[in-house]
Design a protein around this motif. Structure first.
Motif, PDB file in Angstrom:
ATOM      1  N   LYS A   3       3.358  57.921  33.643  1.00 20.72           N
ATOM      2  CA  LYS A   3       3.293  58.944  33.050  1.00 20.72           C
ATOM      3  C   LYS A   3       1.991  60.240  33.701  1.00 20.72           C
ATOM      4  CE  LYS A   3       4.990  60.581  28.583  1.00 20.72           C
ATOM      5  NZ  LYS A   3       5.983  60.996  28.756  1.00 20.72           N
ATOM      6  N   VAL A   4       3.296  60.709  33.348  1.00 23.91           N
ATOM      7  CA  VAL A   4       1.824  62.247  33.665  1.00 23.91           C
ATOM      8  C   VAL A   4       1.231  62.596  32.264  1.00 23.91           C
ATOM      9  CG1 VAL A   4       1.126  64.678  34.024  1.00 23.91           C
ATOM     10  CG2 VAL A   4       3.006  63.113  34.830  1.00 23.91           C
ATOM     11  N   ASP A   5      -0.142  63.059  32.137  1.00 27.69           N
ATOM     12  CA  ASP A   5      -0.743  62.960  30.592  1.00 27.69           C
ATOM     13  C   ASP A   5      -1.341  64.646  31.160  1.00 27.69           C
ATOM     14  OD1 ASP A   5      -2.472  62.880  28.873  1.00 27.69           O
ATOM     15  OD2 ASP A   5      -4.005  61.740  29.152  1.00 27.69           O
ATOM     16  N   PHE A   6      -0.746  65.315  30.707  1.00 27.00           N
ATOM     17  CA  PHE A   6      -1.203  66.898  30.362  1.00 27.00           C
ATOM     18  C   PHE A   6      -2.002  66.493  29.004  1.00 27.00           C
ATOM     19  CE2 PHE A   6       2.842  68.043  32.725  1.00 27.00           C
ATOM     20  CZ  PHE A   6       2.052  68.836  33.113  1.00 27.00           C
ATOM     21  N   VAL A   7      -2.580  65.846  28.654  1.00 28.12           N
ATOM     22  CA  VAL A   7      -3.612  65.785  27.313  1.00 28.12           C
ATOM     23  C   VAL A   7      -3.883  66.939  26.066  1.00 28.12           C
ATOM     24  CG1 VAL A   7      -5.485  64.730  29.062  1.00 28.12           C
ATOM     25  CG2 VAL A   7      -5.406  66.927  29.050  1.00 28.12           C
ATOM     26  N   GLY A   8      -2.440  66.616  25.817  1.00 24.88           N
ATOM     27  CA  GLY A   8      -2.684  68.210  24.838  1.00 24.88           C
ATOM     28  C   GLY A   8      -1.848  68.931  25.367  1.00 24.88           C
ATOM     29  N   GLN A   9      -2.561  70.134  26.538  1.00 26.08           N
ATOM     30  CA  GLN A   9      -2.234  71.044  27.058  1.00 26.08           C
ATOM     31  C   GLN A   9      -0.681  71.772  26.919  1.00 26.08           C
ATOM     32  OE1 GLN A   9      -4.443  73.058  27.926  1.00 26.08           O
ATOM     33  NE2 GLN A   9      -3.048  74.841  28.166  1.00 26.08           N
ATOM     34  N   PRO A  10      -0.169  72.745  26.139  1.00 24.98           N
ATOM     35  CA  PRO A  10       0.903  73.107  26.789  1.00 24.98           C
ATOM     36  C   PRO A  10       0.969  73.643  27.702  1.00 24.98           C
ATOM     37  CG  PRO A  10      -0.356  74.878  25.593  1.00 24.98           C
ATOM     38  CD  PRO A  10      -1.506  73.352  25.155  1.00 24.98           C
ATOM     39  N   SER A  11       2.483  73.407  27.914  1.00 25.33           N
ATOM     40  CA  SER A  11       3.437  73.846  29.215  1.00 25.33           C
ATOM     41  C   SER A  11       4.480  74.358  29.088  1.00 25.33           C
ATOM     42  CB  SER A  11       2.908  72.688  30.187  1.00 25.33           C
ATOM     43  OG  SER A  11       3.908  71.637  30.067  1.00 25.33           O
ATOM     44  N   SER A  12       5.282  74.373  30.121  1.00 24.81           N
ATOM     45  CA  SER A  12       6.987  75.006  30.459  1.00 24.81           C
ATOM     46  C   SER A  12       7.196  73.497  30.418  1.00 24.81           C
ATOM     47  CB  SER A  12       7.526  75.845  31.604  1.00 24.81           C
ATOM     48  OG  SER A  12       6.749  75.626  32.999  1.00 24.81           O
ATOM     49  N   ALA A  15       7.387  72.986  34.219  1.00 21.95           N
ATOM     50  CA  ALA A  15       6.381  72.450  34.877  1.00 21.95           C
ATOM     51  C   ALA A  15       5.783  71.161  34.595  1.00 21.95           C
ATOM     52  CB  ALA A  15       4.601  73.614  34.666  1.00 21.95           C
ATOM     53  N   ARG A  16       6.561  70.503  32.781  1.00 17.31           N
ATOM     54  CA  ARG A  16       6.004  69.847  33.095  1.00 17.31           C
ATOM     55  C   ARG A  16       7.380  68.490  33.913  1.00 17.31           C
ATOM     56  NH1 ARG A  16       3.762  67.013  28.925  1.00 17.31           N
ATOM     57  NH2 ARG A  16       3.349  69.057  28.173  1.00 17.31           N
ATOM     58  N   ARG A  17       8.299  69.181  33.879  1.00 19.21           N
ATOM     59  CA  ARG A  17       8.829  67.807  34.121  1.00 19.21           C
ATOM     60  C   ARG A  17       9.361  67.959  36.142  1.00 19.21           C
ATOM     61  NH1 ARG A  17      14.642  70.365  32.494  1.00 19.21           N
ATOM     62  NH2 ARG A  17      14.042  71.958  34.089  1.00 19.21           N
ATOM     63  N   THR A  18       8.787  68.676  36.814  1.00 23.99           N
ATOM     64  CA  THR A  18       8.063  68.581  38.478  1.00 23.99           C
ATOM     65  C   THR A  18       6.827  67.625  38.072  1.00 23.99           C
ATOM     66  OG1 THR A  18       9.333  70.860  38.702  1.00 23.99           O
ATOM     67  CG2 THR A  18       7.292  70.088  40.515  1.00 23.99           C
ATOM     68  N   ALA A  19       6.441  67.887  37.191  1.00 26.67           N
ATOM     69  CA  ALA A  19       4.187  66.619  37.317  1.00 26.67           C
ATOM     70  C   ALA A  19       5.298  65.491  37.211  1.00 26.67           C
ATOM     71  CB  ALA A  19       3.675  67.913  36.611  1.00 26.67           C
ATOM     72  N   PRO A  32      -5.011  64.125  44.439  1.00 28.23           N
ATOM     73  CA  PRO A  32      -4.764  64.925  43.428  1.00 28.23           C
ATOM     74  C   PRO A  32      -3.250  65.985  43.735  1.00 28.23           C
ATOM     75  CG  PRO A  32      -6.115  65.144  44.789  1.00 28.23           C
ATOM     76  CD  PRO A  32      -6.377  64.133  44.871  1.00 28.23           C
ATOM     77  N   PHE A  33      -2.785  66.230  42.538  1.00 30.48           N
ATOM     78  CA  PHE A  33      -1.919  67.906  42.643  1.00 30.48           C
ATOM     79  C   PHE A  33      -1.889  68.323  41.606  1.00 30.48           C
ATOM     80  CE2 PHE A  33      -0.023  64.216  40.087  1.00 30.48           C
ATOM     81  CZ  PHE A  33       1.303  64.783  38.776  1.00 30.48           C
ATOM     82  N   ALA A  34      -0.665  69.733  42.363  1.00 31.87           N
ATOM     83  CA  ALA A  34      -1.558  70.674  41.059  1.00 31.87           C
ATOM     84  C   ALA A  34       0.422  71.215  40.859  1.00 31.87           C
ATOM     85  CB  ALA A  34      -1.852  72.153  41.379  1.00 31.87           C
ATOM     86  N   VAL A  35       0.535  71.890  39.925  1.00 26.67           N
ATOM     87  CA  VAL A  35       2.105  72.249  39.700  1.00 26.67           C
ATOM     88  C   VAL A  35       1.706  73.873  39.195  1.00 26.67           C
ATOM     89  CG1 VAL A  35       3.982  71.970  38.364  1.00 26.67           C
ATOM     90  CG2 VAL A  35       3.087  70.446  38.999  1.00 26.67           C
ATOM     91  N   VAL A  36       1.761  74.602  39.963  1.00 26.70           N
ATOM     92  CA  VAL A  36       1.928  76.340  39.751  1.00 26.70           C
ATOM     93  C   VAL A  36       3.263  76.957  39.014  1.00 26.70           C
ATOM     94  CG1 VAL A  36       1.557  78.294  40.882  1.00 26.70           C
ATOM     95  CG2 VAL A  36       0.177  76.410  42.028  1.00 26.70           C
ATOM     96  N   ASP A  37       2.835  77.254  38.120  1.00 29.57           N
ATOM     97  CA  ASP A  37       4.338  77.710  37.443  1.00 29.57           C
ATOM     98  C   ASP A  37       4.244  79.301  38.076  1.00 29.57           C
ATOM     99  OD1 ASP A  37       6.076  78.365  35.850  1.00 29.57           O
ATOM    100  OD2 ASP A  37       5.634  77.496  33.494  1.00 29.57           O
ATOM    101  N   LYS A  38       5.096  79.534  38.387  1.00 25.54           N
ATOM    102  CA  LYS A  38       5.608  81.420  39.374  1.00 25.54           C
ATOM    103  C   LYS A  38       5.508  81.889  37.524  1.00 25.54           C
ATOM    104  CE  LYS A  38       6.657  81.883  42.870  1.00 25.54           C
ATOM    105  NZ  LYS A  38       7.003  82.138  44.250  1.00 25.54           N
ATOM    106  N   ALA A 180      14.330  71.411  42.917  1.00 28.82           N
ATOM    107  CA  ALA A 180      15.146  70.205  42.057  1.00 28.82           C
ATOM    108  C   ALA A 180      14.756  69.264  43.299  1.00 28.82           C
ATOM    109  CB  ALA A 180      16.634  71.207  43.247  1.00 28.82           C
ATOM    110  N   THR A 181      14.698  67.849  43.564  1.00 29.81           N
ATOM    111  CA  THR A 181      14.435  66.804  43.882  1.00 29.81           C
ATOM    112  C   THR A 181      14.958  66.730  44.625  1.00 29.81           C
ATOM    113  OG1 THR A 181      15.809  65.426  42.566  1.00 29.81           O
ATOM    114  CG2 THR A 181      14.197  65.366  41.821  1.00 29.81           C
ATOM    115  N   THR A 182      16.013  67.658  44.940  1.00 31.84           N
ATOM    116  CA  THR A 182      16.800  67.306  46.559  1.00 31.84           C
ATOM    117  C   THR A 182      15.596  67.918  47.509  1.00 31.84           C
ATOM    118  OG1 THR A 182      18.148  69.480  46.130  1.00 31.84           O
ATOM    119  CG2 THR A 182      18.804  66.627  45.590  1.00 31.84           C
TER     120      THR A 182
END
Length: 192
Positions: A3-12, A15-19, A32-38, A180-182
């Protein structure tokens, strides 16, 4: 279960689903990875174990859109037209590197000259420092297409993760929600 851990940080939710998808499916391959929420002009950076290392507001491409104009990288020195200053959406294998001035950056899409880098001096009329701290994500649309962050965030979060090894950057699209996962699966096989 992983499971991804956002350590309590709010996110859309996007962004959460993609991560979560990227990490739990193994798409990141332990890197390591990043999610950029445009939509929210925000970046979330995770270590290879899926734990959030840091998140911050970011400046993004001036023009809305999810693709890169053909040949945009060749226009950097002569001037990219306003309508072509987009931050492309998708999955990108990132790589630490340097720009033409020797500054450390993280290449997101080398072919389109898109990178993650520190806030640099710019004409005062662009008000980049003020835009970066604005609560309005629309104010943060000013770059040529790069993902621009505060120097301290680059030095303490980006440099030790994505700046020290190859990683993955997921840039969420303007229209729609999570990637999209596809789309992710298809683009995972494509070189960036």
């Amino acid at each position: 279960m992983l499971k991804v851990d956002f350590v309590g940080q709010p996110s859309s939710m996007d962004a959460r689903r993609t991560a979560e998808w990227a990490f739990t499916t193994g798409d990141t391959k332990g890197r390591p990875f990043a999610v950029v929420d445009k939509k929210n002009a925000h970046i979330y950076v995770f270590n290879g174990a899926g734990r959030l290392v840091g998140s911050a507001a970011s400046l993004l491409g001036l023009a809305k859109g999810d693709g890169s104009a053909p040949g945009v990288a060749q226009k950097v020195s002569t001037g990219i037209p306003l309508a072509e200053r987009t931050t492309p959406a998708g999955r990108f294998d990132s790589e630490p590197g340097h720009n033409i001035h020797g500054e450390a950056i993280v290449w997101v899409d080398y072919g389109a000259a898109v990178a993650i880098h520190r806030l640099r001096p710019a004409p005062a009329s662009q008000r980049r420092p003020e835009r970066l701290v604005s609560a309005n994500p629309d104010d943060r649309r000013i770059s040529l297409g790069c993902i621009v962050v505060e120097p301290a965030f680059y030095d303490t979060v980006i440099a030790p993760t994505l700046g020290s090894q190859r990683g993955v950057v997921y840039v969420l699209p303007e229209e729609g929600g999570a990637l999209a996962t596809t789309t992710l699966t298809a683009s995972a096989a494509q070189p960036s």
